[in-house]
Design a protein around this motif. Structure first.
Motif, PDB file in Angstrom:
ATOM      1  N   ALA A  90       0.836  -1.212   0.000  1.00  0.00           N
ATOM      2  CA  ALA A  90       0.000   0.000   0.000  1.00  0.00           C
ATOM      3  C   ALA A  90       0.869   1.259   0.000  1.00  0.00           C
ATOM      4  O   ALA A  90       0.598   2.204  -0.751  1.00  0.00           O
ATOM      5  CB  ALA A  90      -0.926   0.000   1.213  1.00  0.00           C
ATOM      6  N   ASP A  91       1.938   1.259   0.808  1.00  0.00           N
ATOM      7  CA  ASP A  91       2.834   2.412   0.843  1.00  0.00           C
ATOM      8  C   ASP A  91       3.574   2.578  -0.477  1.00  0.00           C
ATOM      9  O   ASP A  91       3.818   3.698  -0.927  1.00  0.00           O
ATOM     10  CB  ASP A  91       3.837   2.279   1.996  1.00  0.00           C
ATOM     11  CG  ASP A  91       3.192   2.437   3.368  1.00  0.00           C
ATOM     12  OD1 ASP A  91       2.031   2.905   3.452  1.00  0.00           O
ATOM     13  OD2 ASP A  91       3.856   2.083   4.366  1.00  0.00           O
ATOM     14  N   ALA A  92       3.914   1.458  -1.108  1.00  0.00           N
ATOM     15  CA  ALA A  92       4.586   1.519  -2.409  1.00  0.00           C
ATOM     16  C   ALA A  92       3.664   2.141  -3.457  1.00  0.00           C
ATOM     17  O   ALA A  92       4.102   2.948  -4.281  1.00  0.00           O
ATOM     18  CB  ALA A  92       5.023   0.118  -2.842  1.00  0.00           C
ATOM     19  N   GLN A  93       2.381   1.794  -3.409  1.00  0.00           N
ATOM     20  CA  GLN A  93       1.419   2.397  -4.338  1.00  0.00           C
ATOM     21  C   GLN A  93       1.284   3.888  -4.090  1.00  0.00           C
ATOM     22  O   GLN A  93       1.246   4.676  -5.032  1.00  0.00           O
ATOM     23  CB  GLN A  93       0.048   1.734  -4.220  1.00  0.00           C
ATOM     24  CG  GLN A  93      -0.074   0.484  -5.052  1.00  0.00           C
ATOM     25  CD  GLN A  93      -1.510   0.013  -5.134  1.00  0.00           C
ATOM     26  OE1 GLN A  93      -2.196  -0.126  -4.129  1.00  0.00           O
ATOM     27  NE2 GLN A  93      -1.951  -0.253  -6.341  1.00  0.00           N
ATOM     28  N   ALA A  98      11.910   0.540  -1.696  1.00  0.00           N
ATOM     29  CA  ALA A  98      12.049   1.786  -0.931  1.00  0.00           C
ATOM     30  C   ALA A  98      11.169   1.758   0.311  1.00  0.00           C
ATOM     31  O   ALA A  98      11.603   2.177   1.396  1.00  0.00           O
ATOM     32  CB  ALA A  98      11.702   2.991  -1.807  1.00  0.00           C
ATOM     33  N   THR A  99       9.953   1.274   0.182  1.00  0.00           N
ATOM     34  CA  THR A  99       9.065   1.250   1.350  1.00  0.00           C
ATOM     35  C   THR A  99       9.500   0.182   2.356  1.00  0.00           C
ATOM     36  O   THR A  99       9.344   0.380   3.555  1.00  0.00           O
ATOM     37  CB  THR A  99       7.587   1.051   0.949  1.00  0.00           C
ATOM     38  OG1 THR A  99       7.442  -0.165   0.240  1.00  0.00           O
ATOM     39  CG2 THR A  99       7.088   2.206   0.108  1.00  0.00           C
ATOM     40  N   MET A 100      10.077  -0.913   1.886  1.00  0.00           N
ATOM     41  CA  MET A 100      10.575  -1.921   2.822  1.00  0.00           C
ATOM     42  C   MET A 100      11.758  -1.386   3.620  1.00  0.00           C
ATOM     43  O   MET A 100      11.929  -1.723   4.787  1.00  0.00           O
ATOM     44  CB  MET A 100      10.958  -3.205   2.089  1.00  0.00           C
ATOM     45  CG  MET A 100       9.755  -3.992   1.633  1.00  0.00           C
ATOM     46  SD  MET A 100      10.115  -5.716   1.227  1.00  0.00           S
ATOM     47  CE  MET A 100      11.205  -5.547  -0.152  1.00  0.00           C
ATOM     48  N   LEU A 101      12.572  -0.547   3.000  1.00  0.00           N
ATOM     49  CA  LEU A 101      13.740   0.008   3.679  1.00  0.00           C
ATOM     50  C   LEU A 101      13.365   1.028   4.749  1.00  0.00           C
ATOM     51  O   LEU A 101      14.126   1.247   5.685  1.00  0.00           O
ATOM     52  CB  LEU A 101      14.686   0.653   2.663  1.00  0.00           C
ATOM     53  CG  LEU A 101      15.458  -0.319   1.776  1.00  0.00           C
ATOM     54  CD1 LEU A 101      16.110   0.416   0.616  1.00  0.00           C
ATOM     55  CD2 LEU A 101      16.488  -1.084   2.586  1.00  0.00           C
ATOM     56  N   THR A 102      12.199   1.653   4.607  1.00  0.00           N
ATOM     57  CA  THR A 102      11.814   2.733   5.523  1.00  0.00           C
ATOM     58  C   THR A 102      10.623   2.386   6.416  1.00  0.00           C
ATOM     59  O   THR A 102      10.178   3.241   7.176  1.00  0.00           O
ATOM     60  CB  THR A 102      11.485   4.012   4.731  1.00  0.00           C
ATOM     61  OG1 THR A 102      10.413   3.732   3.812  1.00  0.00           O
ATOM     62  CG2 THR A 102      12.697   4.513   3.958  1.00  0.00           C
ATOM     63  N   GLN A 103      10.136   1.178   6.342  1.00  0.00           N
ATOM     64  CA  GLN A 103       8.945   0.794   7.101  1.00  0.00           C
ATOM     65  C   GLN A 103       9.203   0.834   8.603  1.00  0.00           C
ATOM     66  O   GLN A 103      10.199   0.283   9.095  1.00  0.00           O
ATOM     67  CB  GLN A 103       8.501  -0.612   6.692  1.00  0.00           C
ATOM     68  CG  GLN A 103       7.211  -1.050   7.355  1.00  0.00           C
ATOM     69  CD  GLN A 103       6.785  -2.429   6.884  1.00  0.00           C
ATOM     70  OE1 GLN A 103       7.592  -3.336   6.778  1.00  0.00           O
ATOM     71  NE2 GLN A 103       5.502  -2.570   6.607  1.00  0.00           N
ATOM     72  N   ASP A 104       8.301   1.494   9.334  1.00  0.00           N
ATOM     73  CA  ASP A 104       8.388   1.533  10.798  1.00  0.00           C
ATOM     74  C   ASP A 104       8.293   0.118  11.347  1.00  0.00           C
ATOM     75  O   ASP A 104       7.353  -0.616  11.040  1.00  0.00           O
ATOM     76  CB  ASP A 104       7.248   2.371  11.395  1.00  0.00           C
ATOM     77  CG  ASP A 104       7.453   3.857  11.213  1.00  0.00           C
ATOM     78  OD1 ASP A 104       8.614   4.277  11.014  1.00  0.00           O
ATOM     79  OD2 ASP A 104       6.461   4.598  11.269  1.00  0.00           O
TER      80      ASP A 104
END
Length: 140
Positions: free
Chosen positions: A15-18, A36-42
């Motif tokens: 969802a964040d990637a979208q 990119a979103t996997m690298l920055t996911q809380d």
């Protein structure tokens, strides 16, 4: 795609990637957006797994940003769908989850799927040392 077969964290990543793709005006959600979103996911585990593969997540993030910058852009488009390459990575992740006896796709198996990709993100991961075998060893 059956999102009930994904962990909460894996759903958040997609969802964040979208949202990232949409915010950048990209017509598709591509592997760079997912990475990119996997690298920055809380609370995400991907940076830790990459470190176990001797990959510096911060350096990788810079290279991923360069890849994303080269993606095509459109204006006024709708929500970006998942690219063929992301679908292939998800299929690999689903298969790996089943191989591990799990019924859920996790961020770890998404990373595995991306590492098997023939595109730029997959090649980058493998060249840095995050190949499928190393990722599996880091997860265990």
């Amino acid at each position: 795609m059956k999102f009930e077969q994904f962990t909460v964290k894996a759903r958040e990543v997609l969802a964040d990637a979208q949202r990232l793709a949409e915010g950048l005006g990209n017509p598709e959600t591509r592997p760079g957006h997912v990475m990119a979103t996997m690298l920055t996911q809380d609370g995400g585990v991907i940076p830790s797994i990459l470190r176990k593969c001797s990959v510096n997540p911060e350096n990788l993030a810079g290279d991923i940003a360069e890849i994303i910058e080269k993606y095509s852009k459109v204006s006024g488009g709708g929500q970006p769908g998942l690219s063929r390459e992301v679908h292939a990575a998800v299929d690999e992740a689903r298969h790996q989850s089943k191989e591990q006896g799990d019924s859920f796709v996790t961020t770890e198996t998404l990373l595995f799927g991306l590492s098997k990709s023939s595109g730029k993100v997959g090649r980058l991961l493998r060249n840095r040392g995050a190949d499928p075998k190393s990722i599996l060893a880091a997860v265990e």
